[in-house]
Design a protein around this motif. Structure first.
Motif: not given
Length: 502
Positions: A347-352
């Motif tokens: 889902h291309n979730t942000p790394v943070q």
């Protein structure tokens, strides 16, 4: 927008009497205050008999938080920690207020438990006033609660929090003319509360006493104004002040030298609580330090950044207390984190955001079996209850709630989770990851997943597919059957989960 240097940190202390913002530079663990704001919000004064916050008190708070929010523009979430204390804990309509408060401030608010507040206060004191091996008793009288802590090292040995505050006691006992009976009634009521912990405190003992925060500093300042040679708080000194207030009929009319105008309305309540503490705990004298909750938040903050997170220590202590199998807990934690990473990458979730949820999955995995110590049947319910209600140093109430939900949902019928989780996609991801980890690690033996095992989700986040090697499934029929049952559970809540053998 201009970003703030990474070594600049901010703490916001939302107390029952005042709200405080402090900004510091961190130089290798040494803190330098570069800015601070304080506003007397009198939040606790807005509580009615049913513990509901008035509209006026909420408006005062939001106005202050908007100012803090303006000053915090440019700060990243990792640089700011906001803690809220007693009034936030007890107000029944706080759930309606929190979203407005967070919107005004621009950062999430942690409502911390009383003992966690006590621990943070002690952390601030011990870093600015090292006890050198001697035991110290720390007393912090806030607007709505008073914290009592004993310790001789970086971590306290005893923490307690009681519903005694300078705001609440001033409102309860000193609304009208203050007489001898009023003052004695306030002291007696406070002593009755302190009696609940006095035996335990005395048994632990201490070498010297320290007062922190507004009430203690105000009492010291008034005593010092009367007698400049007196640097400590004594019962005799407080008795003189009380008699002056009683003779004048009010704190304002007493015109106490050394008392700041913003403390006048709540001074008598704080004085009565302090006198009660001296009498009940038989304290001879007390020194005062400027360190307080906000300082403890900073030092705790630094500890987290240096990978010395108090929450990890608490997790390890809970594993020991509840006789958790650490090998199994570690397997569950690591396997769940792999599934979560697979879901989030798709889902291309942000790394943070991924890192934020991975830490909860880690703690939940390490603690999911603490309830087995009570009963194996429905152990996840016992585990969830403990995580929701226990005193967990380092964790906020919100963090404990997240852990409790994850552990509660890691097994059993998923329909129970619909109202609890709602549309929180990341929470569903985390629950699925933990459920699969528990399923795959049921044998409680070392397990190596097939190399190309992948967990994916549809764009909506409400349908899941597990790609896994067919030959591996054939060799593990128990897991294969459990995956079929798991698929049925997710189908019941209209969030399909399918196994796709490769």
């Amino acid at each position: 927008m201009t970003t703030i240097a990474s070594n600049v940190l901010a703490s916001v202390d939302l107390g029952s009497n005042s709200f405080r913002l402090q900004i510091c530079e961190n130089h290798n663990g040494q803190l330098k205050v570069i800015d601070s704001f304080k506003q007397m919000v009198r939040f606790a004064a807005g509580l009615d008999n049913q513990k509901h916050l008035s509209k006026e008190s909420q408006e005062r708070a939001l106005e202050c938080l908007a100012k803090f929010g303006e000053r915090l523009k440019g700060f990243s979430p990792e640089q700011v920690r906001v803690v809220a204390t007693n009034t936030f804990r007890v107000a029944k309509n706080i759930g309606e207020f929190i979203p407005k408060a967070e919107a005004a401030l621009g950062f999430p608010i942690e409502i911390i438990a009383g003992r966690e507040e006590a621990r943070l206060i002690y952390t601030g004191v011990v870093h600015t006033l090292p006890p050198n091996g001697d035991k110290m008793l720390v007393i912090d009288i806030g607007g709505g609660s008073t914290e009592f802590v004993i310790g001789s090292d970086l971590q306290p040995t005893l923490t307690e929090s009681l519903p005694l505050g300078c705001v609440t006691y001033s409102i309860r006992f000193f609304q009208n003319k203050i007489g001898q009976k009023d003052f004695q009634a306030a002291i007696t009521a406070a002593r009755n509360e302190i009696q609940r912990i006095s035996k335990l405190m005395k048994r632990n003992g201490w070498d010297f006493a320290v007062g922190t925060s507004g009430s203690a500093k105000s009492i010291r300042d008034v005593i010092a104004a009367e007698n400049p040679q007196e640097a400590d708080i004594t019962h005799a000194g407080m008795k003189k002040i009380a008699n002056k207030i009683i003779s004048a009929g009010s704190t304002r009319k007493a015109k106490l030298e050394g008392l700041k105008p913003d403390r006048v309305e709540v001074f008598a309540g704080g004085l009565a609580v302090m006198m009660a503490a001296f009498e009940e705990l038989e304290i001879q004298k007390m020194m005062v330090t400027d360190a307080a909750l906000r300082d403890g938040v900073f030092y705790d903050f630094i500890g987290r950044q240096l990978n010395e997170d108090m929450r990890d220590q608490t997790t390890a202590e809970f594993q020991l207390r509840y006789h958790v199998s650490r090998n199994q807990a570690k397997r569950i934690s690591e396997t769940a984190q792999k599934f979560m990473e697979s879901l989030c990458l798709a889902h291309n979730t942000p790394v943070q955001e991924l890192a934020y949820w991975q830490q909860y999955i880690n703690w939940a995995g390490l603690l999911h079996e603490i309830g087995i110590n009570i009963s194996h049947t429905g152990y996840h319910k016992h585990s969830a209850y403990i995580l929701e209600n226990a005193d967990m140093p380092g964790f906020s109430r919100k963090e404990q709630n997240i852990l409790s939900l994850l552990v509660f949902g890691h097994r059993g019928d998923l329909r129970k989770m619909i109202d609890l989780v709602g549309n929180n996609r990341m929470m569903w991801f985390a629950i699925l990851s933990l459920r699969l980890a528990a399923l795959f690690c049921r044998s409680r033996l070392p397990l190596e997943l097939p190399q190309f095992t992948q967990l994916r989700s549809a764009d909506s986040g409400k349908a899941f597919a597990l790609r896994i090697d067919q030959n591996w499934l054939d060799e593990h029929p128990l897991i294969d059957g459990a995956l079929e049952y798991e698929s049925e559970q997710w189908q019941k809540i209209n969030m399909p989960f399918n196994v796709q053998p490769q």
